[in-house]
Motif scaffolding. Structure first.
Motif, PDB file in Angstrom:
ATOM      1  N   LEU A 134      52.150  39.740  48.429  1.00  0.00           N
ATOM      2  CA  LEU A 134      51.683  39.045  47.239  1.00  0.00           C
ATOM      3  C   LEU A 134      50.775  37.894  47.661  1.00  0.00           C
ATOM      4  CD1 LEU A 134      51.834  38.404  44.156  1.00  0.00           C
ATOM      5  CD2 LEU A 134      53.851  37.003  44.676  1.00  0.00           C
ATOM      6  N   LEU A 135      49.544  37.883  47.124  1.00  0.00           N
ATOM      7  CA  LEU A 135      48.604  36.786  47.364  1.00  0.00           C
ATOM      8  C   LEU A 135      48.571  35.910  46.118  1.00  0.00           C
ATOM      9  CD1 LEU A 135      45.617  38.739  48.988  1.00  0.00           C
ATOM     10  CD2 LEU A 135      47.747  37.962  50.038  1.00  0.00           C
ATOM     11  N   LEU A 136      48.735  34.613  46.314  1.00  0.00           N
ATOM     12  CA  LEU A 136      48.800  33.650  45.214  1.00  0.00           C
ATOM     13  C   LEU A 136      47.539  32.804  45.209  1.00  0.00           C
ATOM     14  CD1 LEU A 136      52.437  32.654  46.119  1.00  0.00           C
ATOM     15  CD2 LEU A 136      51.794  34.024  44.131  1.00  0.00           C
ATOM     16  N   LEU A 137      46.884  32.725  44.048  1.00  0.00           N
ATOM     17  CA  LEU A 137      45.596  32.041  43.944  1.00  0.00           C
ATOM     18  C   LEU A 137      45.642  30.964  42.869  1.00  0.00           C
ATOM     19  CD1 LEU A 137      43.827  35.451  43.909  1.00  0.00           C
ATOM     20  CD2 LEU A 137      43.522  33.844  45.749  1.00  0.00           C
ATOM     21  N   ASN A 138      44.816  29.928  43.051  1.00  0.00           N
ATOM     22  CA  ASN A 138      44.740  28.866  42.049  1.00  0.00           C
ATOM     23  C   ASN A 138      43.646  29.168  41.028  1.00  0.00           C
ATOM     24  OD1 ASN A 138      42.292  28.226  43.292  1.00  0.00           O
ATOM     25  ND2 ASN A 138      43.084  26.442  44.364  1.00  0.00           N
ATOM     26  N   THR A 139      43.338  28.201  40.193  1.00  0.00           N
ATOM     27  CA  THR A 139      42.367  28.421  39.113  1.00  0.00           C
ATOM     28  C   THR A 139      40.951  28.672  39.634  1.00  0.00           C
ATOM     29  OG1 THR A 139      42.089  26.023  38.922  1.00  0.00           O
ATOM     30  CG2 THR A 139      43.669  27.075  37.425  1.00  0.00           C
ATOM     31  N   LYS A 140      40.682  28.266  40.891  1.00  0.00           N
ATOM     32  CA  LYS A 140      39.368  28.482  41.493  1.00  0.00           C
ATOM     33  C   LYS A 140      39.356  29.723  42.387  1.00  0.00           C
ATOM     34  CE  LYS A 140      38.102  23.595  41.340  1.00  0.00           C
ATOM     35  NZ  LYS A 140      37.665  22.399  42.111  1.00  0.00           N
ATOM     36  N   ALA A 141      40.377  30.553  42.244  1.00  0.00           N
ATOM     37  CA  ALA A 141      40.499  31.788  43.021  1.00  0.00           C
ATOM     38  C   ALA A 141      40.551  31.510  44.519  1.00  0.00           C
ATOM     39  CB  ALA A 141      39.368  32.758  42.694  1.00  0.00           C
ATOM     40  N   LYS A 142      41.189  30.387  44.885  1.00  0.00           N
ATOM     41  CA  LYS A 142      41.414  30.050  46.289  1.00  0.00           C
ATOM     42  C   LYS A 142      42.868  30.354  46.643  1.00  0.00           C
ATOM     43  CE  LYS A 142      37.258  28.391  46.942  1.00  0.00           C
ATOM     44  NZ  LYS A 142      36.282  29.119  47.786  1.00  0.00           N
ATOM     45  N   LEU A 143      43.086  30.856  47.841  1.00  0.00           N
ATOM     46  CA  LEU A 143      44.427  31.232  48.268  1.00  0.00           C
ATOM     47  C   LEU A 143      45.292  29.992  48.448  1.00  0.00           C
ATOM     48  CD1 LEU A 143      46.115  33.751  49.195  1.00  0.00           C
ATOM     49  CD2 LEU A 143      45.499  33.102  51.540  1.00  0.00           C
ATOM     50  N   SER A 174      47.699  30.741  39.395  1.00  0.00           N
ATOM     51  CA  SER A 174      47.004  31.132  38.173  1.00  0.00           C
ATOM     52  C   SER A 174      46.626  32.610  38.189  1.00  0.00           C
ATOM     53  CB  SER A 174      45.727  30.298  37.998  1.00  0.00           C
ATOM     54  OG  SER A 174      46.043  28.934  37.847  1.00  0.00           O
ATOM     55  N   ALA A 175      46.581  33.175  39.388  1.00  0.00           N
ATOM     56  CA  ALA A 175      46.221  34.590  39.538  1.00  0.00           C
ATOM     57  C   ALA A 175      46.901  35.136  40.786  1.00  0.00           C
ATOM     58  CB  ALA A 175      44.712  34.750  39.631  1.00  0.00           C
ATOM     59  N   ILE A 176      47.036  36.448  40.826  1.00  0.00           N
ATOM     60  CA  ILE A 176      47.668  37.096  41.969  1.00  0.00           C
ATOM     61  C   ILE A 176      46.903  38.360  42.352  1.00  0.00           C
ATOM     62  CG2 ILE A 176      50.008  36.245  41.501  1.00  0.00           C
ATOM     63  CD1 ILE A 176      50.627  38.951  40.192  1.00  0.00           C
ATOM     64  N   ILE A 177      47.079  38.749  43.608  1.00  0.00           N
ATOM     65  CA  ILE A 177      46.590  40.034  44.103  1.00  0.00           C
ATOM     66  C   ILE A 177      47.749  40.703  44.827  1.00  0.00           C
ATOM     67  CG2 ILE A 177      45.037  41.206  45.718  1.00  0.00           C
ATOM     68  CD1 ILE A 177      42.987  39.014  45.210  1.00  0.00           C
ATOM     69  N   LEU A 178      47.940  41.977  44.560  1.00  0.00           N
ATOM     70  CA  LEU A 178      48.948  42.753  45.279  1.00  0.00           C
ATOM     71  C   LEU A 178      48.270  43.580  46.366  1.00  0.00           C
ATOM     72  CD1 LEU A 178      51.371  44.219  42.586  1.00  0.00           C
ATOM     73  CD2 LEU A 178      51.904  42.520  44.327  1.00  0.00           C
ATOM     74  N   LEU A 179      48.921  43.645  47.520  1.00  0.00           N
ATOM     75  CA  LEU A 179      48.461  44.494  48.616  1.00  0.00           C
ATOM     76  C   LEU A 179      49.647  45.308  49.095  1.00  0.00           C
ATOM     77  CD1 LEU A 179      46.566  41.936  50.877  1.00  0.00           C
ATOM     78  CD2 LEU A 179      45.511  43.946  49.897  1.00  0.00           C
ATOM     79  N   ARG A 199      52.579  47.592  34.620  1.00  0.00           N
ATOM     80  CA  ARG A 199      53.647  46.689  34.176  1.00  0.00           C
ATOM     81  C   ARG A 199      53.370  45.264  34.615  1.00  0.00           C
ATOM     82  NH1 ARG A 199      59.401  48.196  36.010  1.00  0.00           N
ATOM     83  NH2 ARG A 199      59.799  46.285  34.821  1.00  0.00           N
ATOM     84  N   ILE A 200      52.933  45.089  35.854  1.00  0.00           N
ATOM     85  CA  ILE A 200      52.657  43.746  36.379  1.00  0.00           C
ATOM     86  C   ILE A 200      51.449  43.139  35.675  1.00  0.00           C
ATOM     87  CG2 ILE A 200      51.896  42.491  38.442  1.00  0.00           C
ATOM     88  CD1 ILE A 200      53.638  44.509  40.051  1.00  0.00           C
ATOM     89  N   TYR A 201      50.430  43.956  35.430  1.00  0.00           N
ATOM     90  CA  TYR A 201      49.241  43.465  34.728  1.00  0.00           C
ATOM     91  C   TYR A 201      49.612  42.986  33.324  1.00  0.00           C
ATOM     92  CZ  TYR A 201      44.710  43.492  32.388  1.00  0.00           C
ATOM     93  OH  TYR A 201      43.604  43.141  31.661  1.00  0.00           O
ATOM     94  N   GLU A 202      50.406  43.770  32.613  1.00  0.00           N
ATOM     95  CA  GLU A 202      50.792  43.406  31.241  1.00  0.00           C
ATOM     96  C   GLU A 202      51.709  42.190  31.211  1.00  0.00           C
ATOM     97  OE1 GLU A 202      52.475  47.078  29.967  1.00  0.00           O
ATOM     98  OE2 GLU A 202      50.519  48.080  29.745  1.00  0.00           O
ATOM     99  N   ALA A 203      52.644  42.115  32.168  1.00  0.00           N
ATOM    100  CA  ALA A 203      53.522  40.958  32.234  1.00  0.00           C
ATOM    101  C   ALA A 203      52.738  39.695  32.580  1.00  0.00           C
ATOM    102  CB  ALA A 203      54.619  41.194  33.272  1.00  0.00           C
ATOM    103  N   LEU A 212      44.534  40.118  39.576  1.00  0.00           N
ATOM    104  CA  LEU A 212      43.120  40.356  39.872  1.00  0.00           C
ATOM    105  C   LEU A 212      42.887  41.749  40.460  1.00  0.00           C
ATOM    106  CD1 LEU A 212      42.019  36.942  41.422  1.00  0.00           C
ATOM    107  CD2 LEU A 212      41.772  37.738  39.066  1.00  0.00           C
ATOM    108  N   ASP A 213      43.857  42.230  41.238  1.00  0.00           N
ATOM    109  CA  ASP A 213      43.690  43.551  41.844  1.00  0.00           C
ATOM    110  C   ASP A 213      44.995  43.985  42.491  1.00  0.00           C
ATOM    111  OD1 ASP A 213      42.483  45.914  42.679  1.00  0.00           O
ATOM    112  OD2 ASP A 213      40.744  44.893  43.539  1.00  0.00           O
ATOM    113  N   HIS A 214      45.094  45.264  42.705  1.00  0.00           N
ATOM    114  CA  HIS A 214      46.151  45.850  43.539  1.00  0.00           C
ATOM    115  C   HIS A 214      45.436  46.746  44.527  1.00  0.00           C
ATOM    116  CE1 HIS A 214      50.197  48.259  43.820  1.00  0.00           C
ATOM    117  NE2 HIS A 214      49.740  47.864  44.993  1.00  0.00           N
ATOM    118  N   ILE A 215      45.479  46.353  45.795  1.00  0.00           N
ATOM    119  CA  ILE A 215      44.736  47.048  46.847  1.00  0.00           C
ATOM    120  C   ILE A 215      45.714  47.797  47.737  1.00  0.00           C
ATOM    121  CG2 ILE A 215      43.212  46.756  48.843  1.00  0.00           C
ATOM    122  CD1 ILE A 215      42.193  44.171  47.451  1.00  0.00           C
ATOM    123  N   ILE A 216      45.442  49.087  47.928  1.00  0.00           N
ATOM    124  CA  ILE A 216      46.292  49.917  48.778  1.00  0.00           C
ATOM    125  C   ILE A 216      45.556  50.166  50.096  1.00  0.00           C
ATOM    126  CG2 ILE A 216      47.569  52.071  48.994  1.00  0.00           C
ATOM    127  CD1 ILE A 216      47.624  52.254  45.943  1.00  0.00           C
TER     128      ILE A 216
END
Length: 232
Positions: A134-143, A174-179, A199-203, A212-216
């Motif tokens: 799980l990548l956690l990002l702030n309002t400026k899309a910074k990790l 404020s935003a997340i990315i799944l890998l 489910r994660i997008y809707e929640a 923001l994305d789910h990258i495989i």
């Protein structure tokens, strides 16, 4: 195999050290490079022969990439590998991963899945189990943080949206990315991958935390579920 089977018994131009000095490290084979780092072999086997045996230790065809899959215990079970050589090989693997990650850092852009995949590729492509990061990002899309939220089997990893968003809320993301990785090497999403992503997008939409994305990650390849049109 004779007892005097040492590097010194080889023709000078075939010895890895001398070959590196004369022609440059780029002209050494994978086994020769590994032999230089191992320095010594074992009884009846020089360092180059030991390096060949390590690289060809299974029939996967992965060659030098096998190094990334070995654990300390696995290395210690290989004839000719003691504590010192096991540590050397593990450090070589980690150094290679860090160098790849460092070279991708300058182009890392969390709005561009290609740069994200490149940055995390060496961390995840060699794992033998599915791992969800799980990548956690702030309002400026910074990790602002990252964590492993699930370690599964060779073909599945379970993730709870509840646990995921607890982590995100605690870190004020404020935003997340799944890998996550597919040990098979094929990044094609399963039905479960698609279902849990929706489910994660809707929640996240309800909580004000955007997925923001789910990258495989596959074997030196990737798929972005956002680019695949799974969510907008």
């Amino acid at each position: 195999m004779g007892k005097n089977n040492t590097i010194k018994d080889m023709y000078q131009e075939d010895r890895p050290y001398e070959k590196c000095e004369r022609f440059g490290a780029e002209n050494l084979t994978d086994a020769e490079l590994l032999a230089v780092l191992l320095r010594t072999g074992t009884q009846g086997e020089n360092s180059l022969q030991l390096a060949h045996r390590l690289i060809e230790s299974d029939c996967s065809g992965r060659g030098i990439l096998n190094i990334h899959r070995w654990t300390f215990d696995q290395l210690m079970r290989i004839k000719g590998i003691g504590r010192v050589k096991a540590v050397q090989i593990l450090c070589l693997s980690e150094l290679a991963k860090r160098m790849a990650k460092s070279s991708a850092m300058d182009r890392l852009d969390f709005s561009d899945p290609k740069t994200v995949a490149r940055y995390y590729m060496e961390d995840m492509r060699h794992k033998e189990r599915e791992v969800i990061k799980l990548l956690l990002l702030n309002t400026k899309a910074k990790l602002i943080g990252e964590c492993v939220i699930s370690v599964g089997t060779v073909d599945a990893a379970l993730v709870s949206p509840r646990d995921l968003f607890i982590e995100a809320l605690q870190r004020n993301a404020s935003a997340i990315i799944l890998l996550h990785n597919h040990p098979s090497g094929d990044p094609s999403p399963s039905r479960e991958d698609e279902r849990i992503t929706r489910r994660i997008y809707e929640a996240g939409a309800l909580l004000g935390i955007e997925l923001l994305d789910h990258i495989i990650i596959g074997d030196n390849c990737f798929i972005s579920l956002k680019e695949q049109g799974l969510f907008q």
